[in-house]
Write a protein that holds these residues in place. Structure first.
Motif, PDB file in Angstrom:
ATOM      1  N   PRO A 115       1.290   5.422  -1.726  1.00 28.07           N
ATOM      2  CA  PRO A 115       2.591   4.580  -2.006  1.00 28.07           C
ATOM      3  C   PRO A 115       2.549   3.199  -1.457  1.00 28.07           C
ATOM      4  O   PRO A 115       2.515   3.474  -0.194  1.00 28.07           O
ATOM      5  N   GLU A 116       3.068   2.090  -2.070  1.00 26.36           N
ATOM      6  CA  GLU A 116       3.267   0.832  -1.303  1.00 26.36           C
ATOM      7  C   GLU A 116       4.533   1.175  -0.398  1.00 26.36           C
ATOM      8  O   GLU A 116       4.513   0.724   0.879  1.00 26.36           O
ATOM      9  N   ASP A 139      19.235   5.578  10.475  1.00 32.19           N
ATOM     10  CA  ASP A 139      20.071   6.801  10.966  1.00 32.19           C
ATOM     11  C   ASP A 139      19.641   8.030  10.284  1.00 32.19           C
ATOM     12  O   ASP A 139      19.526   9.053  10.867  1.00 32.19           O
ATOM     13  N   ASP A 140      19.221   7.859   8.712  1.00 38.77           N
ATOM     14  CA  ASP A 140      19.111   9.140   7.945  1.00 38.77           C
ATOM     15  C   ASP A 140      17.652   9.558   7.717  1.00 38.77           C
ATOM     16  O   ASP A 140      17.083  10.203   7.306  1.00 38.77           O
ATOM     17  N   SER A 141      16.652   8.204   7.919  1.00 36.10           N
ATOM     18  CA  SER A 141      15.314   8.304   7.392  1.00 36.10           C
ATOM     19  C   SER A 141      14.450   7.389   7.984  1.00 36.10           C
ATOM     20  O   SER A 141      14.766   6.455   8.857  1.00 36.10           O
ATOM     21  N   ILE A 142      12.962   7.696   7.548  1.00 33.69           N
ATOM     22  CA  ILE A 142      12.164   6.612   8.250  1.00 33.69           C
ATOM     23  C   ILE A 142      11.444   6.006   7.208  1.00 33.69           C
ATOM     24  O   ILE A 142      10.897   6.821   6.003  1.00 33.69           O
ATOM     25  N   LEU A 143      11.565   4.547   6.912  1.00 34.90           N
ATOM     26  CA  LEU A 143      11.294   3.811   5.852  1.00 34.90           C
ATOM     27  C   LEU A 143       9.734   3.494   6.055  1.00 34.90           C
ATOM     28  O   LEU A 143       9.581   2.712   7.145  1.00 34.90           O
ATOM     29  N   LEU A 144       8.749   3.636   5.238  1.00 41.21           N
ATOM     30  CA  LEU A 144       7.413   3.050   5.441  1.00 41.21           C
ATOM     31  C   LEU A 144       7.101   2.194   4.375  1.00 41.21           C
ATOM     32  O   LEU A 144       7.226   2.292   3.088  1.00 41.21           O
ATOM     33  N   MET A 146       0.703  15.078   3.109  1.00 38.40           N
ATOM     34  CA  MET A 146      -0.918  15.166   3.354  1.00 38.40           C
ATOM     35  C   MET A 146      -1.303  14.784   2.141  1.00 38.40           C
ATOM     36  O   MET A 146      -2.719  14.019   2.032  1.00 38.40           O
ATOM     37  N   LYS A 147      -1.329  15.438   1.050  1.00 40.30           N
ATOM     38  CA  LYS A 147      -1.967  15.221  -0.421  1.00 40.30           C
ATOM     39  C   LYS A 147      -2.076  13.584  -0.625  1.00 40.30           C
ATOM     40  O   LYS A 147      -3.071  13.162  -1.308  1.00 40.30           O
ATOM     41  N   ARG A 148      -0.845  12.964  -0.264  1.00 38.17           N
ATOM     42  CA  ARG A 148      -0.556  11.612  -0.870  1.00 38.17           C
ATOM     43  C   ARG A 148      -1.344  10.757   0.218  1.00 38.17           C
ATOM     44  O   ARG A 148      -0.937   9.424   0.136  1.00 38.17           O
ATOM     45  N   PHE A 149      -1.681  11.122   1.329  1.00 42.20           N
ATOM     46  CA  PHE A 149      -2.373  10.356   2.287  1.00 42.20           C
ATOM     47  C   PHE A 149      -1.017   9.772   3.165  1.00 42.20           C
ATOM     48  O   PHE A 149      -1.414   8.687   3.767  1.00 42.20           O
ATOM     49  N   LEU A 194      -8.263   2.678  -6.542  1.00 41.32           N
ATOM     50  CA  LEU A 194      -7.599   3.752  -6.544  1.00 41.32           C
ATOM     51  C   LEU A 194      -6.783   4.008  -5.183  1.00 41.32           C
ATOM     52  O   LEU A 194      -5.792   4.469  -5.219  1.00 41.32           O
ATOM     53  N   THR A 195      -7.257   3.509  -3.952  1.00 42.47           N
ATOM     54  CA  THR A 195      -6.480   3.704  -2.668  1.00 42.47           C
ATOM     55  C   THR A 195      -5.113   3.001  -2.881  1.00 42.47           C
ATOM     56  O   THR A 195      -4.245   3.629  -2.652  1.00 42.47           O
ATOM     57  N   LYS A 196      -5.134   1.823  -3.541  1.00 39.40           N
ATOM     58  CA  LYS A 196      -3.955   0.943  -3.678  1.00 39.40           C
ATOM     59  C   LYS A 196      -2.779   1.864  -4.821  1.00 39.40           C
ATOM     60  O   LYS A 196      -1.628   1.770  -4.357  1.00 39.40           O
ATOM     61  N   LYS A 197      -3.613   2.519  -5.948  1.00 38.19           N
ATOM     62  CA  LYS A 197      -2.648   2.892  -6.734  1.00 38.19           C
ATOM     63  C   LYS A 197      -2.240   4.206  -6.292  1.00 38.19           C
ATOM     64  O   LYS A 197      -1.178   4.543  -6.504  1.00 38.19           O
ATOM     65  N   TYR A 198      -2.982   4.931  -5.577  1.00 40.11           N
ATOM     66  CA  TYR A 198      -2.603   6.372  -5.016  1.00 40.11           C
ATOM     67  C   TYR A 198      -1.592   6.393  -4.055  1.00 40.11           C
ATOM     68  O   TYR A 198      -0.846   7.379  -4.042  1.00 40.11           O
TER      69      TYR A 198
END
Length: 317
Positions: free
Chosen positions: A274-275, A244-249, A303-306, A268-272
């Motif tokens: 977020p899971e 209702d309030d958000s989109i969970l990724l 965008m900076k965090r992809f 670094l892709t996995k680290k940078y």
């Protein structure tokens, strides 16, 4: 996106925009814009890098080449339309006249060419005086690289392929360049790297030019990257769940299983990236995976965090 297929290589292509080796192109955009009149993109693959060049650099002449007709077809149809496309094997003479290009770039491809010394001579032949040769993600023969195939060399050997009397050469550890971009928003082309640091690098970037004015510190290098927002989408590495309030990724399990992408090849892709991430609906409206974010600062932070990425039209519905 679906046309790319589901083999290991196709999965790599699907997620190319989110891979550590690809990110090295973004801090180099200010450099490319200095030499943008005529750009040759050798080994362009399916066209991810060509898309960045077309959108962020906008060269007068943009020539894309690859040995694979299938990949050139994908590049032409989906990634960049305003370019010239030439299918040929880079082990052969480059089918271009002398002193034609301002920039010759090649990403994650030079080490797959058998005749690298010959290709280096051909690059020098077709480059304009004061032009730029830029080789990204060069595999290092001193390190264990999970990617198979190719003929990697040492950092010193890569540099020796080019005429030191004609060019100023700079060989840089790719990770240092990308981390400086991600965490410092800077490209420092004056930095010096020790032999030990270069020899232990998983991959490198090589720059060759006679234009000494290019060797400087570039600040705020993400300005061009953040300026393009024509087709922002939720990164396809995420599964989406709307509340209702958000989109969970949540990072998709199929990509978590792709060890070549995360655990081994792109730590670094996995680290940078977020899971898990939750976006409040007060910031965003979503249609399929396309997003519109009213808060500019919030959009650029994602965008900076992809978490959201800019992609070609029709790449994702």
């Amino acid at each position: 996106y679906d046309v790319l297929g589901k083999s290991s290589f196709d999965m790599y292509l699907r997620n190319r925009f989110s891979t550590f080796s690809f990110w090295s192109i973004y801090p180099l955009v200010p450099l490319l814009k200095r030499k943008k009149s005529k750009i040759l993109d050798l080994g362009c693959g399916a066209g991810h890098g060509a898309f960045v060049v077309s959108k962020y650099v906008e060269p007068q002449l943009h020539c894309c080449s690859d040995t694979s007709y299938r990949l050139l077809y994908l590049a032409r149809k989906y990634f960049v339309q305003r370019a010239e496309f030439v299918c040929f094997d880079a082990n052969s003479p480059l089918p271009f006249k002398n002193q034609l290009f301002d920039t010759i770039m090649m990403s994650d491809a030079f080490h797959y060419v058998y005749g690298r010394a010959y290709l280096a001579r051909e690059m020098e032949r077709t480059l304009l005086p004061g032009g730029l040769i830029l080789l990204q993600h060069l595999h290092n023969s001193f390190t264990q690289n999970p990617a198979t195939g190719g003929y990697p060399l040492t950092p010193e050997t890569y540099a020796h392929l080019f005429d030191s009397d004609q060019f100023e050469l700079n060989v840089m550890p790719e990770k240092r360049i990308v981390e400086s971009y991600l965490f410092g928003n800077k490209l420092d082309l004056t930095a010096k790297y020790s032999e030990d640091e270069l020899n232990s690098a998983n991959a490198m970037i090589l720059m060759a030019t006679s234009d000494k004015s290019l060797f400087k510190v570039y600040d705020k290098v993400n300005r061009d990257f953040l300026s393009v927002k024509n087709n922002l989408v939720i990164n396809p590495i995420y599964e989406m769940k709307s509340t209702d309030d958000s989109i969970l990724l949540v990072r998709s399990s199929q990509y978590a299983r792709a060890q070549f992408l995360y655990e081994d090849y792109y730590p670094l892709t996995k680290k940078y990236i977020p899971e898990k991430y939750e976006i409040g609906k007060e910031f965003v409206s979503v249609s399929g995976r396309k997003v519109h974010i009213s808060d500019l600062e919030k959009a650029e932070d994602l965008m900076k965090r992809f978490i959201i990425i800019n992609v070609p039209e029709n790449y994702l519905k």
